[in-house]
Structure formats: C-alpha cells, structure tokens
Enzyme design. Structure first.
Site, mmCIF file in Angstrom:
data_model
loop_
_atom_site.group_PDB
_atom_site.id
_atom_site.type_symbol
_atom_site.label_atom_id
_atom_site.label_comp_id
_atom_site.label_asym_id
_atom_site.label_seq_id
_atom_site.Cartn_x
_atom_site.Cartn_y
_atom_site.Cartn_z
ATOM 1 N N SER A 172 0.303 -4.118 -2.641
ATOM 2 C CA SER A 172 -0.438 -3.540 -3.756
ATOM 3 C C SER A 172 -1.189 -4.624 -4.524
ATOM 4 O O SER A 172 -2.093 -5.248 -3.987
ATOM 5 C CB SER A 172 0.516 -2.738 -4.647
ATOM 6 O OG SER A 172 -0.179 -1.951 -5.581
ATOM 7 N N ASP A 277 -3.554 7.750 -0.741
ATOM 8 C CA ASP A 277 -3.786 6.724 -1.756
ATOM 9 C C ASP A 277 -5.248 6.741 -2.186
ATOM 10 O O ASP A 277 -6.143 6.773 -1.329
ATOM 11 C CB ASP A 277 -3.435 5.356 -1.162
ATOM 12 C CG ASP A 277 -3.238 4.271 -2.186
ATOM 13 O OD1 ASP A 277 -3.798 4.383 -3.290
ATOM 14 O OD2 ASP A 277 -2.517 3.294 -1.886
ATOM 15 N N HIS A 308 0.526 6.056 -2.345
ATOM 16 C CA HIS A 308 0.714 4.652 -2.683
ATOM 17 C C HIS A 308 2.185 4.390 -3.042
ATOM 18 O O HIS A 308 2.757 5.067 -3.893
ATOM 19 C CB HIS A 308 -0.178 4.315 -3.887
ATOM 20 C CG HIS A 308 -0.265 2.873 -4.236
ATOM 21 N ND1 HIS A 308 -1.256 2.060 -3.754
ATOM 22 C CD2 HIS A 308 0.503 2.095 -5.050
ATOM 23 C CE1 HIS A 308 -1.108 0.846 -4.249
ATOM 24 N NE2 HIS A 308 -0.037 0.837 -5.034
#
Length: 363
Positions: A172, A277, A308
């Site tokens: 991320s 996502d 996500h």
C-alpha cells in the site's frame, strides 16, 4: 481499461464476510473518518484467526538499530537474516510497511519480513519511517529514501550482497514508497541498482492528479468503479492525502506515475492488485509502463472482486493464500520465471486463471 471492469464485481466470499461483520456493514452507509475506519479494520483482523506460522528468533537473526536521516533524525530499522542460510550473505530486500502514511511501525511489517527472510533466503531491512499527521509529507518518503541509500552503501554490515539481488518493496503506502524510490534511485544513479520491485496494492497516482495524465484517462476507471469500496473509498482517500498527509498530489514523490520518463527502471516487478480497489488500474498501468519503456518482466497477481487490504482477514481463503503468492512473486524477482497476469478468482464464478499469458495483452 474497460476489460478490467469485470474485476470490480464483489467476490462472494467478501460479501459473506462483510455480512458477518456488522462494523464493516455499517461503514457502507457511514461518514466515519478514515482514522476511525482503519482502527476498526485493525481490531477485526486482530480478533480473527491467525493462520500463518511466523518464524521465531531461533530461525531468524534479528538486529535493531538506527540509520541517519538527512535532518539528523535516527530512523529505526530492523534487519533479518536466515540462520540456516547456506551462504554468509543473502540478497537484500528493503521493505516498507503499509498504513496509509499515518499508521504502522516496525512491528507492522515484522511478520512479512520474517517470512520473506526465511522462505526466500533473504536479508531483509524493515524501515520505520516517520508518519503523518505529526510528520507531514515529504518526511516519510525522505526517511524511506535515506534508509534505502544507507542500505545500498552498507549492505555488507547486515550480511547482504546486492549483487545476488537488490529488491525494494512494500504494501500500500509502502508500495508507493518503493515506486517513488525506483525513480529517485535511477535519477541519482545509485549503485548498486535495484534489480526488482515488489508492489502489493500500491498507490501510484493520487486521485487529484488524474487530470494531469489525460492520455491515460481510458485506462484509469477503477477510481470511479470502486469509489465506494469497503476498505478504501475515494472520499476518505482524498481526505487522507489533503488533510492528514498534506502531500501535493502533483508531486512525483507521491504520484510517481507523473514522472515523464519511465525508462531504465528495474527489470523485474511483482504486483499484487485487488480487483475491487479504487487504485487497481493505476497499478496495472504502471506494470504496462515498466514493460513498454524499461523492458521489464512483470508478474501480476490480481485478486478478483476483493478490496484493498483484504489479506488482513485470515477468515478469507484468498487471504490465506496471499502470503504464498508473496513468496512466489519474490522468487520471480530473484530467479526469473514465467511472467504474466494471473487472476485469482477464489469462488468468483466468471474468474479464470490466466497463468502464463502475456500480460501486455491484458493489462
């Protein structure tokens, strides 16, 4: 591209999991701040099952120390070396944890670093960069890059040999940092050079900067298709960047796809991308730019209909295989092998495995 829109269909296993978690269900209609949401996600994950056996100190040699930042701050880092290594040195992997630039620390990435160290016979350096809101942009990325440069210059001190492989990666926000550093290291001609990137659900281009790349407008559809996704919705994402991190979206040190030159980047890259996502398509775009401009080989694992950070919840079959995919991707970075796009369906009726396909034809 429009062909990736099918991956925005919610996976049945995720829908079932959300129904079992009232907190997640409530988020779909709430206006809770991103800080509250993340705290709730962490609580759910911590209270759920933990399937992965984590190597202990008897299997991995651990060292905690600090390295200097440009402003004199001492950046905490932790190195990992496999005790049963057949060699006195191992390839080097510089790792950056996730957490939206606001959460996490050296413990957040500890499990992944131990597993990667042991299963892939790597020397791993885990970086504890400073976080917002106390330390706003660009403090965190400056720490990340300063620690990277220290590793490049001092790899021998942690029993690492970049000539055997020099990997940079993260999850991320950590994946964002790894992408930014690939460009910075190229431009600064850092020697030794990075040989591979590991980018798990990476942020590549801030939503507020999309209008700066009109030539790729038709490829960046997930920001709209998945704007209300459970784990990362676009409203809270924008809030994070503008109000908490205070990062100018047009700065290539956070929106690294804004770099005008995508040549001479690492020749191998591994991606983990979630189909549900909002930032799915920018990661697929980056994979394509690496192939077309740098001649890179890319392996992409795309998790159909999952959001996500889904891998935090080990109740999900997909989450339990995520770590295995991580090992496979790291082996690809170290040793090569079949590249392409592999769609992970996990119960999604219309998902198919694309193992071995030429990713340039589908991504």
């Amino acid at each position: 591209m429009a062909q990736h829109a099918k991956y925005s269909k919610v996976n049945p296993q995720w829908e079932e999991f959300v129904r079992s978690q009232p907190t997640l269900s409530n988020f779909r209609t709430s206006d809770d701040h991103i800080i509250q949401r993340r705290a709730a996600f962490q609580k759910i994950a911590a209270e759920g099952p933990q399937y992965r056996p984590i190597p202990g100190d008897s299997e991995v040699t651990i060292r905690n120390f600090t390295v200097p930042a440009r402003d004199g701050y001492q950046i905490p880092v932790r190195s990992y070396f496999p005790k049963q290594s057949s060699s006195s040195t191992c390839p080097l992997f510089v790792y950056y944890h996730g957490g939206g630039w606001t959460f996490g620390d050296i413990e957040t990435g500890d499990d992944n670093c131990r597993l990667l160290c042991l299963h892939n016979q790597l020397c791993v350096l885990n970086i504890d960069y400073r976080l917002a809101p106390k330390h706003v942009f660009p403090t965190g990325i400056n720490d990340a890059y300063d620690a990277f440069k220290w590793a490049a210059q001092n790899a021998h001190s942690i029993s690492a040999d970049p000539a055997k492989g020099f990997l940079v990666g993260g999850v991320s926000a950590g994946g964002n940092m790894a992408g930014v550093i690939a460009y910075l290291a190229r431009d600064d001609k850092i020697d030794p050079s990075i040989t591979g990137l590991l980018l798990s659900i990476p942020c590549c281009l801030m939503p507020q900067a999309f209008d700066r790349l009109p030539q790729w407008k038709d490829e960046l559809l997930s920001i709209e298709l998945n704007k209300h996704s459970d784990m990362l919705d676009v409203r809270s994402y924008n809030q994070l960047i503008q109000d908490i991190l205070k990062a100018p979206p047009e700065d290539p040190k956070i929106s690294f796809l804004l770099n005008p030159d995508h040549t001479k980047l690492p020749l191998r890259a591994y991606f983990q991308i979630a189909g549900l996502d909002p930032i799915r398509d920018e990661a697929l775009l980056f994979a394509r730019l690496l192939r077309e401009h740098s001649g890179s080989k890319t392996l992409v694992h795309l998790y159909d209909g999952l959001p996500h950070g889904f891998w935090r919840f080990q109740e999900l079959p997909a989450a339990r295989s995520w770590a295995g995919d991580l090992y496979e991707g790291t082996q690809f970075l170290l040793n090569g092998g079949q590249d392409g796009l592999v769609v992970k369906g996990y119960g999604q009726p219309d998902a198919q495995s694309n193992a071995g396909r030429d990713v340039s034809k589908v991504a």
